[in-house]
Enzyme design. Structure first.
Site, short mmCIF file in Angstrom:
data_model
loop_
_atom_site.label_atom_id
_atom_site.label_comp_id
_atom_site.label_asym_id
_atom_site.label_seq_id
_atom_site.Cartn_x
_atom_site.Cartn_y
_atom_site.Cartn_z
N GLY A 20 -1.71 0.85 -6.56
CA GLY A 20 -0.98 1.96 -7.18
C GLY A 20 -1.36 3.55 -7.40
N ASN A 22 -0.73 5.70 -5.14
CA ASN A 22 0.25 6.63 -4.90
C ASN A 22 1.56 6.75 -5.98
OD1 ASN A 22 0.29 7.91 -1.88
ND2 ASN A 22 -0.47 6.08 -1.77
N ARG A 73 14.02 -14.15 2.29
CA ARG A 73 13.79 -12.90 2.36
C ARG A 73 15.07 -12.08 1.85
NH1 ARG A 73 9.52 -9.78 4.78
NH2 ARG A 73 8.74 -11.53 6.07
N MET A 98 3.72 -4.36 0.01
CA MET A 98 3.23 -5.18 1.39
C MET A 98 4.09 -6.25 1.95
SD MET A 98 0.69 -3.40 1.88
CE MET A 98 -0.33 -4.20 3.17
N ARG A 99 5.36 -5.88 1.70
CA ARG A 99 6.44 -7.01 2.31
C ARG A 99 7.38 -6.21 3.25
NH1 ARG A 99 5.41 -11.70 1.98
NH2 ARG A 99 7.79 -12.37 2.30
N LEU A 101 10.55 -5.05 4.84
CA LEU A 101 12.23 -4.99 4.44
C LEU A 101 12.93 -5.04 5.47
CD1 LEU A 101 11.56 -2.36 1.48
CD2 LEU A 101 12.06 -4.71 1.29
N HIS A 117 2.70 6.26 5.02
CA HIS A 117 1.79 5.26 5.89
C HIS A 117 0.72 6.09 6.27
CE1 HIS A 117 0.81 2.56 9.00
NE2 HIS A 117 0.47 3.64 9.82
N ASP A 153 7.36 1.13 10.32
CA ASP A 153 6.73 2.30 10.19
C ASP A 153 7.32 3.35 11.15
OD1 ASP A 153 4.84 1.50 8.24
OD2 ASP A 153 3.57 0.87 9.66
N GLU A 182 -2.50 11.68 0.94
CA GLU A 182 -1.18 10.74 0.29
C GLU A 182 -0.91 11.10 -0.84
OE1 GLU A 182 -1.39 6.55 1.12
OE2 GLU A 182 -3.08 6.93 2.36
C1 GRF Z 1 -1.97 3.57 0.81
O1 GRF Z 1 -2.89 3.99 1.91
C2 GRF Z 1 -0.49 3.69 1.62
O2 GRF Z 1 -0.50 4.55 2.55
C3 GRF Z 1 -0.32 2.36 2.17
O3 GRF Z 1 -0.86 1.34 1.39
C4 GRF Z 1 -1.81 2.31 0.50
C5 GRF Z 1 -1.42 1.93 -0.79
O4 GRF Z 1 -2.24 2.51 -1.84
N1 GRF Z 1 1.16 1.98 2.59
P1 GRF Z 1 -1.96 2.46 -3.26
O5 GRF Z 1 -1.46 1.14 -3.93
O6 GRF Z 1 -1.01 3.60 -3.48
O7 GRF Z 1 -3.16 2.91 -4.09
#
Ligand code: GRF
Length: 221
Positions: A20, A22, A73, A98-99, A101, A117, A153, A182
């Site tokens: 987390g 981001n 799903r 990480m799923r 959609l 991404h 993506d 990011e």
């Molecule tokens: C980031 O690199 C994001 O771009 C990718 O997964 C990673 C997530 O990192 N989709 P975090 O959970 O925000 O630390």
């Protein structure tokens, strides 16, 4: 005394699966009084994801919607949409979610669902991005915030940041350089959306934003 009406903040739901960072950048931005968006809910599909602690520390509501508890799903995604709607979310940010959609969820949140991404899309979609960037010998890479479309993506690009790739980079050093950007562009993109400066026009985003006119060359002359 005359009162100036302040526009309502855009209410954002954030979907996570892990650490987390981001999410933290979005929480920090939303903690600023003049940021035009607020985080209404953080959902993790993974119980115990560290991002849930970050949200709780910031005083934000959290939910775990564990995909393994749903028969399909579609049922999982319906639960996500219901949770987001109940919390009044108007924009959904995927932040290390990480799923994949599927179409119905993406259509429900069309132009209201964004992802970050860690590459300069449309290059290097998918996983193991930094390994592939290094293997390819690219001199630049970066990160992208985009509206989500059914293909992985894929979707109209809102913001990108570019970083150099060095000969002695390994995937971890490159990931760290990209992640630092990011954390800058995700809050920027959310702010632009919340300020209604972002308009989807076919496959592209058009926006009212300052211009840069500057080339980067790696290696420098
Ligand atoms: C980031 O690199 C994001 O771009 C990718 O997964 C990673 C997530 O990192 N989709 P975090 O959970 O925000 O630390």
């Amino acid at each position: 005394m005359a009162r100036v009406a302040t526009p309502a903040k855009l209410r954002v739901g954030v979907l996570i699966s892990g650490r987390g960072s981001n999410l933290q950048a979005l929480l920090d931005a939303a903690g600023e009084p003049d940021f035009p968006a607020e985080i209404g809910l953080v959902i993790s599909n993974i119980p115990g994801a560290y991002g849930l602690e970050r949200a709780a520390t910031a005083g934000i509501a959290t939910r775990v919607i564990d995909h393994t508890a749903y028969p399909s799903r579609g049922a999982f995604e319906t639960a996500l949409s219901e949770g987001l709607r109940e919390a009044g979310c108007e924009l959904v940010c995927l932040a290390g979610f990480m799923r994949l959609l599927t179409g119905p969820f993406v259509e429900t949140w069309w132009d209201r669902l964004v992802n970050i991404h860690p590459s300069l899309l449309p290059a290097f979609r998918g996983l193991q991005v930094h390994e592939r960037v290094i293997a390819y010998g690219a001199r630049f890479t970066g990160c992208t915030v985009h509206f989500v479309r059914p293909a992985m993506d894929d979707g109209p690009i809102i913001a990108q940041a570019v970083v150099p790739v060095f000969d002695d980079d390994d995937p971890d050093s490159l990931a760290a350089r990209v992640l630092a950007q990011e954390l800058r562009i995700y809050p920027l993109a959310v702010r632009l959306i919340a300020e209604r400066r972002v308009r989807v026009d076919g496959l592209k985003v058009r926006m009212d934003a300052p211009r840069i006119d500057q080339a980067l060359i790696n290696p420098p002359a």
